[in-house]
Enzyme design. Structure first.
Site, PDB file in Angstrom:
ATOM      1  N   GLU A 140      53.882  50.919  36.887  1.00 37.37           N
ATOM      2  CA  GLU A 140      54.646  49.678  36.885  1.00 37.37           C
ATOM      3  C   GLU A 140      54.017  48.651  37.800  1.00 37.37           C
ATOM      4  OE1 GLU A 140      59.207  48.028  37.721  1.00 37.37           O
ATOM      5  OE2 GLU A 140      58.675  50.069  38.289  1.00 37.37           O
ATOM      6  N   GLU A 237      68.125  48.574  35.251  1.00 34.82           N
ATOM      7  CA  GLU A 237      67.810  48.720  36.675  1.00 34.82           C
ATOM      8  C   GLU A 237      68.158  47.419  37.401  1.00 34.82           C
ATOM      9  OE1 GLU A 237      64.271  50.951  38.892  1.00 34.82           O
ATOM     10  OE2 GLU A 237      63.770  48.865  38.501  1.00 34.82           O
TER      11      GLU A 237
END
Length: 273
Positions: A140, A237
């Site tokens: 990420e 998230e």
């Protein structure tokens, strides 16, 4: 869309093991959380099975979280610790039926502490280890605003990484909050990176609350994701602005049991057209 609840961010009104049932009641069919390592794997599996939930991604152990570690991948002095960490991650993922492992890059306080060659070699080792069990390795890009001094801090670095590791079992995790924090267009970034995207996470910008509380056009984002043919999980998230369930009203059309969310109460002010 297939939405997954991030149990590190959502349903924090109850203890961790109670969040599985609350996520299922809200209509989620998938959950994710970075660290299963503080719980008995058998207990986690029981919660997943009892509530009919898929565990869609975990992270490899990140090191000493109390010291601020967010991964060990680029550090030459931690290679042996890193190798143990990815084996631990694999053991847990296989047992829990989780198809994706996020290998976080790490926080680099001094440039001299990190090595690009070690980062690439360590990630290649993870990809080889995980792919033998049919598990995807995720990386990420995290913005300096959201994660200061994170090693993989730009999509230019990510492009360099994917040029060096061409194995299709290495994929990127796209987080809308981090993309926006980098000053990039979320829809354009998704379009560019979708062929290499193994997971998406959503949060609004600038305050990282639920969709509809900030400036991101989630209607356009969701439509674009569907148009681009992405059919994998999308993780929620974000930090709920109020209580988790009330904040899910915007996502109710995408959740199986949306009638649970449509009770009177708090509703964020949506800015999406």
């Amino acid at each position: 869309m297939k939405l997954s609840a991030h149990l590190g961010f959502q349903f924090n009104e109850v203890p961790f093991l109670a969040r599985f049932a609350d996520a299922a009641k809200a209509g989620y069919k998938g959950v994710e959380f970075p660290s299963p390592y503080n719980h008995d794997p058998a207990v986690l599996k029981e919660e997943l099975d009892r509530n009919g939930l898929h565990l869609v991604q975990i992270a490899a152990p990140m090191g000493n979280s109390q010291a601020g570690d967010k991964g060990m991948t680029p550090f030459p002095v931690r290679v042996e610790e890193y190798k143990r960490s990815i084996q631990t991650a694999l053991n847990n993922a296989v047992y829990l039926g989780c198809p994706r492992i996020h290998v976080m890059a790490g926080i680099v306080a001094r440039e001299a502490d990190a090595s690009w060659a070690v980062y690439v070699a360590n990630l290649r080792a993870a990809v080889e280890l995980f792919s033998a069990s049919g598990i995807t390795t995720l990386v990420e890009v995290m913005s300096p605003r959201g994660m200061p001094n994170f090693y993989l801090s730009s999509f230019e670095l990510a492009e360099r990484l994917f040029n060096e590791i061409t194995d299709p079992n290495l994929q990127v995790l796209i987080d809308t909050y981090h993309v926006a924090s980098l000053g990039l267009d979320v829809v354009a970034t998704l379009k560019e990176w979708l062929p290499k995207t193994g997971h998406i996470q959503i949060a609004d910008y600038p305050d990282r609350h639920e969709p509809g509380t900030g400036s991101l056009p989630f209607g356009a984002i969701f439509n674009a994701v569907a148009a681009f043919g992405y059919d994998q999980w999308i993780g929620c998230e974000y930090h709920p602005l109020g209580d988790t369930v009330s904040g899910l009203r915007y996502l109710a059309p995408y959740l199986a049991n949306s009638e649970v969310l449509l009770r009177p109460g708090y509703c964020p002010q949506h800015r999406d057209p």
